[in-house]
Motif scaffolding. Structure first.
Motif, PDB file in Angstrom:
ATOM      1  N   LEU A  15       0.824  -1.212   0.000  1.00  0.00           N
ATOM      2  CA  LEU A  15       0.000   0.000   0.000  1.00  0.00           C
ATOM      3  C   LEU A  15       0.856   1.259   0.000  1.00  0.00           C
ATOM      4  O   LEU A  15       0.448   2.296  -0.539  1.00  0.00           O
ATOM      5  N   ALA A  16       2.046   1.183   0.592  1.00  0.00           N
ATOM      6  CA  ALA A  16       2.939   2.346   0.602  1.00  0.00           C
ATOM      7  C   ALA A  16       3.366   2.733  -0.804  1.00  0.00           C
ATOM      8  O   ALA A  16       3.727   3.891  -1.059  1.00  0.00           O
ATOM      9  N   ASP A  17       3.312   1.792  -1.734  1.00  0.00           N
ATOM     10  CA  ASP A  17       3.736   2.056  -3.109  1.00  0.00           C
ATOM     11  C   ASP A  17       2.666   2.772  -3.928  1.00  0.00           C
ATOM     12  O   ASP A  17       2.940   3.251  -5.025  1.00  0.00           O
ATOM     13  N   LEU A  18       1.447   2.862  -3.406  1.00  0.00           N
ATOM     14  CA  LEU A  18       0.383   3.560  -4.119  1.00  0.00           C
ATOM     15  C   LEU A  18       0.638   5.068  -4.109  1.00  0.00           C
ATOM     16  O   LEU A  18       1.448   5.575  -3.335  1.00  0.00           O
ATOM     17  N   THR A  19      -0.060   5.794  -4.970  1.00  0.00           N
ATOM     18  CA  THR A  19       0.044   7.249  -4.959  1.00  0.00           C
ATOM     19  C   THR A  19      -0.566   7.792  -3.665  1.00  0.00           C
ATOM     20  O   THR A  19      -1.320   7.091  -2.974  1.00  0.00           O
ATOM     21  N   GLU A  20      -0.263   9.024  -3.350  1.00  0.00           N
ATOM     22  CA  GLU A  20      -0.793   9.622  -2.128  1.00  0.00           C
ATOM     23  C   GLU A  20      -2.326   9.604  -2.126  1.00  0.00           C
ATOM     24  O   GLU A  20      -2.954   9.286  -1.111  1.00  0.00           O
TER      25      GLU A  20
END
Length: 256
Positions: free
Chosen positions: A139-144
């Motif tokens: 999930l950290a790799d998703l956009t803001e």
């Protein structure tokens, strides 16, 4: 490799830089224009290059279709499995592989620990998304915008006193994970279980999967498990390199 094939393949990275005319191709290959034209015609017949109205050549649609097909057919589980087995042999602990699909983080591979204590997890089972180390990485790799959208829709069950309590705390944790490039779950799902995880990345640097090592406190302490982080990260880098077709030293790193 034959000289003809070598020259033909050398045209592709040239055109990846932008359209080029016959003279430019011949000059780059250091061949006569007639040779360059013959190579370009062959590539054009196979859809690998396309001749524009201005007589310059660019990469062809067939090449992009083949690349997309190759990416879609990559099986990260198949590529990762031998690495997971090796890590399990070195550590003795449970090793997981997970992916993010349709708003869930799912285990797609697992290698059991060598000791009697077993973790209640299985292939195909969704993970506890607000606390699991692999979920944090994915999930950290998703956009803001995507991170906020996901965080606001989640429930935040307090599995243990160390569980993530709310969306604000979760977003803070994801920001930390995004910056450092690895994640932990230290008693957030089960008080007696700790976990360290690292991302597996594609050629573009994006996280395509996450792998982790988990162990109960009765076997190793959290500090002892954290000492395995360099080994876990090296394993993830090796999988990333094989998956993306790069060497470990050139595997792209995610910018924070």
């Amino acid at each position: 490799m034959s000289q003809t094939v070598d020259r033909a393949l050398s045209i592709l990275p040239l055109l990846a830089e932008g359209p080029a005319n016959l003279e430019q191709v011949a000059k780059r290959l250091d061949v006569h224009k007639s040779t360059a034209l013959r190579l370009l015609r062959t590539l054009h017949e196979h859809g690998m290059v396309h001749r524009q109205p201005d007589q310059r050549y660019r990469l062809g649609a067939r090449l992009f279709a083949l690349a997309q097909e190759a990416v879609e057919n990559l099986d990260v589980r198949e590529i990762a499995h031998s690495h997971l087995l090796e890590l399990n042999e070195k550590t003795g602990h449970t090793v997981h592989l997970a992916v993010y699909e349709e708003n869930e983080v799912l285990y797609i591979d697992k290698v059991e620990s060598r000791y009697p204590v077993r973790m209640y997890s299985r292939i195909g089972k969704p993970v506890a998304i607000t606390v699991a180390a692999v979920a944090k990485l994915l999930l950290a790799d998703l956009t803001e915008f995507e991170r906020r959208s996901v965080a606001e829709k989640l429930d935040y069950p307090m599995y243990t006193p160390r569980s993530t309590p709310n969306a604000s705390a979760f977003l803070g944790e994801l920001a930390k994970v995004r910056e450092q490039g690895w994640a932990t779950d230290l008693g957030g799902h089960e008080e007696s279980i700790n976990c360290v995880a690292a991302p597996i990345r594609g050629a573009d640097g994006r996280t395509v999967a996450a792998m982790s090592v988990s162990a109960p406190n009765v076997v190793v302490s959290a500090d002892e498990l954290l000492r395995l982080l360099p080994l876990v990260r090296r394993t993830a880098d090796a999988i990333s390199a094989e998956y993306s077709g790069t060497s470990p030293s050139t595997t792209p790193s995610k910018e924070s």
